[in-house]
Design a protein around this motif. Structure first.
Motif, mmCIF file in Angstrom:
data_model
loop_
_atom_site.group_PDB
_atom_site.id
_atom_site.type_symbol
_atom_site.label_atom_id
_atom_site.label_comp_id
_atom_site.label_asym_id
_atom_site.label_seq_id
_atom_site.Cartn_x
_atom_site.Cartn_y
_atom_site.Cartn_z
ATOM 1 N N ARG A 144 0.902 -1.353 0.253
ATOM 2 C CA ARG A 144 0.373 -0.057 -0.106
ATOM 3 C C ARG A 144 0.827 1.465 0.036
ATOM 4 N NH1 ARG A 144 -5.384 -0.103 0.760
ATOM 5 N NH2 ARG A 144 -5.346 2.114 1.861
ATOM 6 N N PRO A 161 -4.059 3.462 -3.434
ATOM 7 C CA PRO A 161 -3.534 3.432 -2.094
ATOM 8 C C PRO A 161 -3.978 1.892 -2.345
ATOM 9 C CG PRO A 161 -4.575 5.571 -1.984
ATOM 10 C CD PRO A 161 -4.986 5.104 -3.000
ATOM 11 N N ASP A 162 -5.352 1.260 -3.002
ATOM 12 C CA ASP A 162 -6.468 0.352 -2.804
ATOM 13 C C ASP A 162 -5.519 -0.800 -3.990
ATOM 14 O OD1 ASP A 162 -7.044 1.313 -4.952
ATOM 15 O OD2 ASP A 162 -8.981 0.903 -4.670
ATOM 16 N N THR A 187 0.504 3.641 -2.669
ATOM 17 C CA THR A 187 -0.268 5.125 -2.645
ATOM 18 C C THR A 187 1.058 6.353 -3.236
ATOM 19 O OG1 THR A 187 -0.851 4.380 -0.748
ATOM 20 C CG2 THR A 187 -0.349 6.738 -0.852
#
Length: 282
Positions: free
Chosen positions: A166, A176-177, A170
C-alpha cells in the motif's frame, strides 16, 4: 455491449469510480472522453516471444491511463495525453489492418478506461473478418464487475502486477487500494481464460500472462507477488519477471527510484521465481 456502455457515463469503468459524464465531454482521472483515443499502432516486436512470433504483435496504444505511475515509460501517452480521437469504425479498421499485416494478435495497450469503445470496435472488426486473438494488456487496476462483461471477448489477459504494498501504491501509483484490487482482478482473469495456451508455432492463443517489473529496493515486494501467484493461481502461471526498469518521467523526484535495478536485485527475484517452479517467460 449495452452493459459495458452503461459503465461509461457516469464513469464506473475502473476502481476510481470518477462518475464523470464522459458522453458530455467530461473527463476524470484518465483524461479521456467517451470516444476512442489512440496514440499509435503497428506490428510490435518488443513483446514476449509468444506474442511476437514472426509477424509481430498488433499493438494499439490507447491514450490516457487510470494509474498515476511516477515512473511511467509511456508518460507522453498516459499522462500527457499524446494521441487523437477517432471513431469506433476507424478503430475497427486499425485492427483489420494489423491482421492484414500478418500480426499474430490484437494487443490492446492500456485499454481499461476505453473498454466500451474498444470492444464495440472489436465486434465490428469481427463482423468484417477479424480472427486474431485479443490481448488485454493492462496495469492490473481493474473493476471485476467490468472484467466479467469481457468474458468470451478477451483471449489473452496480460496484467502488469506492480506491487502488493500500500505504501508503494499510494506514493508511486496514486492508487492506495491497488494491492487489493489487482489480486481480485487477476483472479477473475485467470478464472476466465486459465493458464496460457501456446500453439504448435510457439504463439500464444489463449490464457493468462502475468508481467512483473522488478523495482529498485523492492525485492521483498516482488517475492510476495510471486509467492501469491504460485499459491493462488498455480505454478503453471506464465510469468515474465522484467529487468528493464529505468527512472522515466517523475521517478527522480523520489531519490529511492532514481536508479536502475542492480544485477543482484534482479537475480534475487528471478531465482526466487525459478525456485517456486513458475513457468517463466524466456
Amino acid at each position: 455491449m449495452e452493459k459495458l456502455k452503461s459503465f461509461l457515463s457516469p464513469c464506473k469503468l475502473c476502481p476510481r469510480n470518477c462518475k464523470v459524464l464522459r458522453d458530455r465531454g467530461e473527463t476524470g482521472f484518465c483524461g479521456v472522453t467517451d470516444k476512442p483515443m489512440v496514440s499509435s499502432f503497428g506490428p510490435h516486436f518488443g513483446e514476449e516471444p509468444v506474442l511476437v512470433g514472426y509477424g509481430g504483435s498488433g499493438t494499439i496504444f490507447f491514450t490516457g491511463c487510470n494509474l498515476g505511475c511516477v515512473f511511467c515509460q509511456n508518460y507522453d501517452i498516459s499522462h500527457e495525453l499524446k494521441g487523437e480521437y477517432i471513431t469506433v469504425s476507424q478503430l475497427a479498421e486499425i485492427m483489420l489492418y494489423l491482421q492484414e499485416r500478418g500480426c499474430h494478435n490484437i494487443n490492446l495497450v492500456t485499454p481499461t478506461h476505453q473498454v466500451p469503445q474498444i470492444f464495440e470496435a472489436v465486434e465490428e472488426a469481427k463482423r468484417r473478418g477479424l480472427k486474431l486473438p485479443i490481448v488485454y494488456n493492462c496495469g492490473g487496476y481493474e473493476s471485476v464487475e467490468v472484467l466479467k462483461e469481457l468474458e468470451g471477448l478477451v483471449d489473452i489477459y496480460m496484467p502488469d502486477v506492480k506491487t502488493f504494498s500500500r505504501e508503494f501504491a499510494t506514493k508511486y501509483l496514486k492508487a492506495p487500494d491497488y494491492p487489493e484490487v489487482v489480486k481480485e482482478a487477476v483472479t477473475e482473469m485467470h478464472r476466465q481464460v486459465g493458464h496460457l495456451e501456446i500453439n504448435e508455432f510457439g504463439i500464444a492463443v489463449k490464457g493468462l500472462m502475468v508481467r512483473h517489473l522488478v523495482m529498485p529496493g523492492w525485492t521483498e515486494d516482488s517475492k510476495e507477488i510471486l509467492s501469491w501467484i504460485t499459491e493462488n493461481l498455480g505454478r503453471e502461471t506464465y510469468v515474465n519477471v522484467m529487468d528493464q526498469y529505468f527512472p522515466y518521467y517523475k521517478a527522480c523526484d523520489y531519490e529511492e527510484l532514481c536508479r536502475r535495478i542492480t544485477k543482484e536485485e534482479f537475480e534475487e527475484v528471478y531465482n526466487f521465481a525459478k525456485s517456486l517452479g513458475l513457468r517463466l517467460a524466456v
